[in-house]
Design an enzyme around this catalytic site. Structure first.
Site, short mmCIF file in Angstrom:
data_model
loop_
_atom_site.label_atom_id
_atom_site.label_comp_id
_atom_site.label_asym_id
_atom_site.label_seq_id
_atom_site.Cartn_x
_atom_site.Cartn_y
_atom_site.Cartn_z
N ASN A 119 61.75 46.26 47.35
CA ASN A 119 62.69 46.69 48.39
C ASN A 119 63.99 47.16 47.80
OD1 ASN A 119 65.19 44.79 49.13
ND2 ASN A 119 63.60 43.53 48.19
N CYS A 172 70.74 39.86 44.25
CA CYS A 172 70.42 41.23 44.67
C CYS A 172 70.46 42.15 43.43
CB CYS A 172 71.48 41.70 45.66
SG CYS A 172 70.82 42.15 47.25
N CYS A 192 33.06 39.63 26.56
CA CYS A 192 33.01 38.87 25.31
C CYS A 192 32.64 39.78 24.15
CB CYS A 192 32.01 37.72 25.42
SG CYS A 192 32.06 36.64 23.97
#
Ligand SMILES: Cc1cc2nc3c(=O)[nH]c(=O)nc-3n(C[C@H](O)[C@H](O)[C@H](O)COP(=O)(O)O)c2cc1C
Ligand code: SF4
Ligand code: SF4
Length: 459
Positions: free
Chosen positions: A73, A135, A355
């Protein structure tokens, strides 16, 4: 039934599930509804300095069909008028005396600005103040948020300006965008903080759109870094929490810690509690699924605590902390190997590929008759029938180093188990080895001799 109530630095709540300061706590009407669903507390969306938020401010990370594994955001603090927020905080607290109502604040690094906002918050009747030092964008360029959290001297000073003028408990919310989380934590304690919370969002750029070539979210053709949160950040948050709870100064101070970062379910919350948090906060999961997730959180935690015989949150808090170690304290002699539960295996052979290509080449493929087949074996080749069946993976345990890659790539839960096996190696840690036989940890020749003598075979 387990008692979920908490007393966090003097802030009481009926349960440890609090909404984090963010869009879910943006207004009084929202928090009323959240409390009706059962949230034990809410940290109001940060109030303080004047801001203007922009459009198109979130971007989500989807992976393998899972939406919002993380959110990014570029939102700032609350852009609602200060007096409206303050009035609604007072109303919410009046209507919900048993819930924790905490106000997150962020103002200029100035004692008068802090004093003014603290006085306004006190007048609302709120239970506590959370200082937003996290922030990572927008506010930090103005000398607030992460700009305070990343500079211990600023962290101490700002905290002191608040604690010296308020009677309310002060929680300092730490930024993860720092090398050593303990430094701002120590500074917050020196400034008189009554509690710590973590983590705020992690600095990030979510993606670049390959069609439009634009950074996402694109704000009129421009993009900027923002804060990353949601399930993907949980391991980072747990690690930072573990660094705090194992720090001598933090322990000695006795301040409680509120954990957050990626909590979606009661299970996630229980992990934070086990690692020493005594309350938790949730943001992204509430943004994804709505407030009612708290019902499952309360039921789930309560049932689990009953099953485990934990009567209170204090009984749970910190149970896993004694296990937190440095690498140098781990047992080099410990041995685990992978075991396949053949009844669960669907024959996808992902373990074999993993593997063989990137681990220790110790998974063989056996055909249905139990005969080992070549890695290049193809059932359709050489005139064989496709219907013969797929080859199955079989682990050569003597060569398995127990790296656990196969168990992590296997798509069937519980199909590959890592089991500890008796070890004939000495149970010694790297720290002990360094102290007792320094040559072994410093010279390859001595290391090879030590391995040969003690049965450490590495393939
Ligand atoms: C859209 C959005 C806005 C946020 N705004 C704030 C804020 O105003 N103040 C604050 O302290 N943290 C803010 N945060 C951070 C959250 O409070 C929380 O620390 C972070 O999201 C980690 O928790 P989560 O993984 O549950 O989302 C915000 C987070 C998101 C996603
Ligand atoms: S990854 Fe799991 S399911 Fe697939 S072959 Fe290996 S053991 Fe079987
Ligand atoms: S644990 Fe590692 S070494 Fe052992 S079989 Fe699995 S991938 Fe191979």
């Amino acid at each position: 039934m387990a008692d979920l109530s908490v007393n966090f630095a003097g802030i009481r709540a009926p349960n440890p599930f609090w909404l984090a300061s963010a869009p879910p706590t943006n207004s009084g009407a929202q928090i009323h509804r959240a409390f009706e669903y059962g949230w034990g507390g809410a940290v109001w969306k940060t109030i303080g300095a004047p801001v203007l938020n922009i459009s198109n401010r979130y971007s989500g990370l989807s992976l393998g069909g899972q939406r919002l594994l993380a959110i990014n955001n570029v939102e700032l603090i609350s852009d609602r008028p200060l007096e409206v927020n303050l009035r609604e905080i007072a109303e919410v607290k009046r209507m919900w005396p048993d819930r924790a109502v905490i106000v997150s604040a962020m103002v200029d690094a100035d004692p008068k600005a802090w004093r003014d906002i603290v006085m306004m918050i006190e007048d609302t009747g709120a239970d506590g103040i959370e200082l937003n030092y996290g922030c990572p964008q927008g506010m930090s360029e103005r000398g607030m948020g992460a700009a305070v959290g990343q500079v211990p001297e600023m962290c101490e000073l700002n905290t002191h300006w608040v604690t010296s003028v308020t009677r309310l408990p002060v929680i300092v919310k730490l930024t993860p965008n720092i090398t050593r989380i303990t430094e701002p934590a120590h500074a917050a304690l020196a400034g008189g903080a009554n509690a710590l919370s973590l983590i705020n969002t992690i600095n990030s750029i979510m993606k670049v759109d390959l069609d439009t070539l634009q950074i996402t979210p694109s704000i009129g053709g421009r993009g900027t870094h923002g804060g990353y949160a949601g399930p993907a950040v949980k391991p980072i948050a747990l690690n930072l929490l573990s660094e705090l709870v194992t720090d001598e100064d933090v322990r000695r101070s006795g301040v409680p810690i509120c954990g957050m970062g990626g909590i979606q379910t009661w299970r996630d919350a229980a992990e934070f509690l086990l690692l020493g948090a005594t309350s938790v906060q949730v943001c992204t999961a509430a943004m994804h699924y709505g407030y009612r997730i708290v019902e499952d959180m309360i039921d789930g935690l309560s049932n689990w605590m009953d099953d485990k015989g934990f009567a209170s949150i204090d009984d749970v808090a910190g149970r896993a902390v004694p296990q937190v170690s440095t690498f140098g304290q781990l047992d080099l002699g410990y041995q685990a190997v992978a075991r396949i539960h053949a009844d669960k295996c669907i024959g996808c052979n992902l373990c074999y590929v993993a593997c063989n290509d990137t681990a220790h080449q110790c998974i063989d493929l056996h055909d249905p008759a139990g005969v080992r087949v070549d890695p290049g074996y193809d059932l359709r080749a050489g005139g064989k029938e496709v219907s013969v069946g797929r080859p199955r993976p079989v682990i050569r345990e003597s060569d398995c180093v127990g790296c656990a890659l196969c168990a992590n790539v296997c798509p069937v839960d519980g199909c590959i188990e890592m089991v500890s096996v008796p070890s004939h190696r000495p149970h010694v840690t790297w720290d002990q080895l360094s102290a007792q036989q320094p040559a072994v940890t410093q010279q390859w020749g001595a290391m090879e001799a030590f391995r040969a003598e003690n049965g450490f075979e590495i393939h």
